[in-house]
Design a protein around this motif. Structure first.
Motif, short mmCIF file in Angstrom:
data_model
loop_
_atom_site.label_atom_id
_atom_site.label_comp_id
_atom_site.label_asym_id
_atom_site.label_seq_id
_atom_site.Cartn_x
_atom_site.Cartn_y
_atom_site.Cartn_z
N LEU A 57 0.83 -1.21 0.00
CA LEU A 57 0.00 0.00 0.00
C LEU A 57 0.86 1.26 0.00
O LEU A 57 0.58 2.21 -0.74
CB LEU A 57 -0.94 -0.01 1.20
CG LEU A 57 -2.02 -1.08 1.19
CD1 LEU A 57 -2.77 -1.10 2.52
CD2 LEU A 57 -2.98 -0.89 0.03
N ARG A 60 2.35 1.85 -3.45
CA ARG A 60 1.35 2.35 -4.41
C ARG A 60 1.09 3.83 -4.17
O ARG A 60 0.95 4.61 -5.11
CB ARG A 60 0.04 1.56 -4.33
CG ARG A 60 0.14 0.07 -4.63
CD ARG A 60 0.51 -0.34 -6.05
NE ARG A 60 1.91 -0.30 -6.40
CZ ARG A 60 2.86 -1.17 -6.04
NH1 ARG A 60 2.58 -2.20 -5.30
NH2 ARG A 60 4.11 -1.03 -6.45
N LEU A 61 0.97 4.23 -2.90
CA LEU A 61 0.75 5.64 -2.58
C LEU A 61 1.92 6.50 -3.06
O LEU A 61 1.72 7.55 -3.67
CB LEU A 61 0.54 5.83 -1.07
CG LEU A 61 -0.79 5.31 -0.52
CD1 LEU A 61 -0.77 5.30 1.00
CD2 LEU A 61 -1.95 6.12 -1.05
N GLN A 62 3.15 6.03 -2.81
CA GLN A 62 4.33 6.78 -3.24
C GLN A 62 4.38 6.90 -4.76
O GLN A 62 4.76 7.95 -5.29
CB GLN A 62 5.60 6.12 -2.70
CG GLN A 62 5.75 6.31 -1.20
CD GLN A 62 6.95 5.59 -0.61
OE1 GLN A 62 7.78 5.04 -1.31
NE2 GLN A 62 7.02 5.58 0.71
N ILE A 66 1.94 10.46 -3.30
CA ILE A 66 1.51 10.71 -1.92
C ILE A 66 2.64 10.27 -0.99
O ILE A 66 2.98 9.09 -0.95
CB ILE A 66 0.20 9.96 -1.61
CG1 ILE A 66 -0.91 10.46 -2.53
CG2 ILE A 66 -0.17 10.14 -0.13
CD1 ILE A 66 -2.19 9.69 -2.44
N THR A 68 4.66 9.05 2.24
CA THR A 68 4.34 8.18 3.36
C THR A 68 5.53 8.11 4.31
O THR A 68 6.60 8.65 4.00
CB THR A 68 4.00 6.74 2.90
OG1 THR A 68 5.20 6.09 2.48
CG2 THR A 68 2.97 6.74 1.77
#
Length: 151
Positions: A57, A60-62, A66, A68
């Protein structure tokens, strides 16, 4: 190997001092809890799965820009992460009726739900992790409201 200093232990993970200032080592436990830690048990391998799911997760955000706290996975149960101030919100995604949902709504445990249900809880053991809405989260995410000076 020198023993790391433990910083925090919660229901699902333990945080240790990291190798660099501003970093932590996050260890995922096999412990499981329900009903605000009133029901406890162990699920062998849960920590390994949670480590991999968390890594997936965060990556995927990075990838979509986004930021983290995740730096890298260290081994099957540990990650190197940046020290951050957390937002005390727990997100529960339900696809099958269980736990408090079954109790609150009288739905038999194990019943497949017609669609996924997303629930938000304020992480506060003293208050028994009350359910909150997106409106609560966004209303209280900023600076505290100013007190009125009018009489």
């Amino acid at each position: 190997m020198a023993r790391r200093k433990q910083i925090y232990e919660g229901k699902a993970k333990v945080l240790f001092e990291g190798p660099e200032p501003g970093t932590l080592v996050q260890y995922f436990k096999d412990d499981a809890s329900a009903f605000n830690n009133q029901k406890r048990g162990t699920i062998t391998g849960k920590g390994v799965l949670n480590n991999r799911i968390s890594e997936h997760l965060m990556m995927r955000l990075q990838e979509i820009g986004i930021p983290t706290h995740f730096i890298r996975r260290l081994n099957m149960r540990e990650q190197l992460v940046r020290e951050v101030e957390i937002i005390p919100i727990e997100i529960v995604i339900r696809n099958v009726a269980a736990g408090s949902l079954s109790t609150r709504l009288g739905i038999e445990e194990g019943t497949a739900l017609p669609r996924s249900i997303v629930e938000f809880y304020f992480k506060n053991d003293r208050l028994n992790d009350p359910m909150v809405t997106e409106e609560h989260i966004t209303a209280f995410a900023g600076p505290p409201p100013r007190k009125s000076t009018r009489s």
